[in-house]
Scaffold this active site. Structure first.
Site, PDB file in Angstrom:
ATOM      1  N   ASP A  74       0.814  -1.217   0.000  1.00 43.51           N
ATOM      2  CA  ASP A  74       0.000   0.000   0.000  1.00 43.51           C
ATOM      3  C   ASP A  74       0.845   1.264   0.000  1.00 43.51           C
ATOM      4  O   ASP A  74       2.069   1.221   0.167  1.00 43.51           O
ATOM      5  CB  ASP A  74      -0.960  -0.015   1.207  1.00 43.51           C
ATOM      6  CG  ASP A  74      -0.267  -0.421   2.509  1.00 43.51           C
ATOM      7  OD1 ASP A  74       0.972  -0.321   2.602  1.00 43.51           O
ATOM      8  OD2 ASP A  74      -0.970  -0.855   3.450  1.00 43.51           O
ATOM      9  N   ASN A 143      -6.809  -2.909  14.599  1.00 46.85           N
ATOM     10  CA  ASN A 143      -8.212  -3.232  14.302  1.00 46.85           C
ATOM     11  C   ASN A 143      -8.331  -4.459  13.387  1.00 46.85           C
ATOM     12  O   ASN A 143      -9.393  -4.727  12.847  1.00 46.85           O
ATOM     13  CB  ASN A 143      -8.906  -2.018  13.647  1.00 46.85           C
ATOM     14  CG  ASN A 143      -8.247  -1.617  12.321  1.00 46.85           C
ATOM     15  OD1 ASN A 143      -7.329  -2.287  11.850  1.00 46.85           O
ATOM     16  ND2 ASN A 143      -8.721  -0.535  11.730  1.00 46.85           N
ATOM     17  N   HIS A 145      -6.737  -4.921  10.529  1.00 48.10           N
ATOM     18  CA  HIS A 145      -6.559  -4.698   9.085  1.00 48.10           C
ATOM     19  C   HIS A 145      -5.312  -5.399   8.557  1.00 48.10           C
ATOM     20  O   HIS A 145      -4.379  -5.692   9.305  1.00 48.10           O
ATOM     21  CB  HIS A 145      -6.565  -3.201   8.738  1.00 48.10           C
ATOM     22  CG  HIS A 145      -5.340  -2.434   9.098  1.00 48.10           C
ATOM     23  ND1 HIS A 145      -5.357  -1.075   9.330  1.00 48.10           N
ATOM     24  CD2 HIS A 145      -4.040  -2.798   9.271  1.00 48.10           C
ATOM     25  CE1 HIS A 145      -4.135  -0.655   9.606  1.00 48.10           C
ATOM     26  NE2 HIS A 145      -3.327  -1.683   9.582  1.00 48.10           N
ATOM     27  N   GLU A 150      -9.339  -2.119   5.817  1.00 50.79           N
ATOM     28  CA  GLU A 150      -9.900  -1.897   7.151  1.00 50.79           C
ATOM     29  C   GLU A 150     -11.088  -2.841   7.364  1.00 50.79           C
ATOM     30  O   GLU A 150     -11.591  -3.445   6.409  1.00 50.79           O
ATOM     31  CB  GLU A 150     -10.354  -0.434   7.262  1.00 50.79           C
ATOM     32  CG  GLU A 150      -9.235   0.598   7.016  1.00 50.79           C
ATOM     33  CD  GLU A 150      -8.278   0.772   8.198  1.00 50.79           C
ATOM     34  OE1 GLU A 150      -8.046  -0.195   8.944  1.00 50.79           O
ATOM     35  OE2 GLU A 150      -7.752   1.897   8.361  1.00 50.79           O
TER      36      GLU A 150
HETATM   37  P1  PGA Z   1       2.742  -1.491  12.614  1.00 49.39           P
HETATM   38  O1  PGA Z   1       1.625  -1.578  11.497  1.00 49.39           O
HETATM   39  O2  PGA Z   1       3.755  -2.529  12.264  1.00 49.39           O
HETATM   40  O3  PGA Z   1       3.296  -0.105  12.515  1.00 49.39           O
HETATM   41  O4  PGA Z   1       2.076  -1.768  13.902  1.00 49.39           O
HETATM   42  C1  PGA Z   1       1.136  -2.812  11.088  1.00 49.39           C
HETATM   43  C2  PGA Z   1      -0.112  -2.636  10.263  1.00 49.39           C
HETATM   44  O5  PGA Z   1      -0.867  -1.677  10.506  1.00 49.39           O
HETATM   45  O6  PGA Z   1      -0.345  -3.466   9.385  1.00 49.39           O
END
Ligand code: PGA
Length: 248
Positions: A74, A143, A145, A150
């Site tokens: 992304d 959450n 995702h 999301e």
């Molecule tokens: P993070 O993000 O490694 O910064 O916790 C992971 C994600 O949101 O997929």
């Protein structure tokens, strides 16, 4: 490497985040050793930083990425690759600038594209033209995702522009300067895109991921927790530290 048995198929638990990251890095290293032209699906996020540090160390020890192709999950909308918080700049800083991967073979969706639908279609086409992704690595959002899919994202979703939830925006504020405008939209591979990778590996570390990981592994499979859908993938592994599995 210390590992606990959990009884959940495909789940490896390590005592520390560093050991968990090293485990994921080793799987990537092993793949590139046996398949030097591997197609890697990459991810950003704090969780992956030690993974990329380990890949750089492997490169310094002689591992070549010269024939590897990569596709990131992304990118934010509206941030040019020159912006330090863009995922292009992040990948350059954390990995690409320190290994011998051909810059032309490092792909991220273009969050500045005038026509996002066309950019999304082109991204899917580029993945297909590369022969598909051999190994997609993934973090997990608080959450649940995956990528920027999301909660509510359909299992069959494809690469597209999406709105970010308040929880995701808040979790990523730390990557932006104080008071700086932060994107609330992104372009992300879809869950269907991710599910087409031949292998997927999720890395989850720390207490902040415990709830999401528990839901992903033991809750219902469905869009309420996008990561849960990976349980339907034939070759999925989950790598975690002790804190991330503490609610399992
Ligand atoms: P993070 O993000 O490694 O910064 O916790 C992971 C994600 O949101 O997929």
């Amino acid at each position: 490497m210390a590992r606990y048995q959990t009884g959940i198929a495909g789940l490896a638990v390590h005592s520390t985040p560093a050991a968990a990251a090293q485990d994921l890095a080793q799987r990537i290293i092993d793949l590139v050793r046996v398949k030097p032209d591997a197609v890697l699906g990459l991810a950003t996020g704090g969780t992956m930083e030690p993974v990329y540090a380990a890949l750089i160390a492997a490169h310094r020890d002689g591992l070549s990425f010269a024939r590897v192709t990569s596709f990131n999950l992304d990118e934010y909308l509206g941030l040019p690759g020159s912006h330090p918080a863009s995922y292009r700049a992040t990948m350059q800083r954390l990995l690409f600038d320190h290994i011998d991967i051909d810059p032309a073979n490092t792909h991220l969706p273009n969050g500045m594209a005038a026509n996002l639908a066309a950019e999304a279609e082109d991204y899917e086409r580029r993945i297909a033209a590369a022969g598909g992704i051999d190994l997609q690595i993934l973090g997990i959002g608080r959450n649940g995702h995956i990528g920027f899919n999301e909660p509510g994202s359909a299992a069959g979703s494809r690469t597209r522009a999406v709105n970010l939830t308040a929880s995701t925006i808040e979790a990523n504020t730390r990557f932006f300067a104080e008071g700086e405008a932060q994107p609330d939209r992104a372009i992300t591979m879809g869950i269907g895109t991710i599910m087409e990778a031949r292998e997927v590996a999720v890395l989850a570390t720390g207490m902040s991921k415990a709830q999401a990981l528990s839901q992903a592994l033991t809750g219902p499979v469905g869009p309420a927790c996008p990561a849960s859908i990976l349980r339907d993938h034939p070759v999925a592994s989950w790598i975690a530290d002790a804190e991330a599995v503490s609610l399992l």
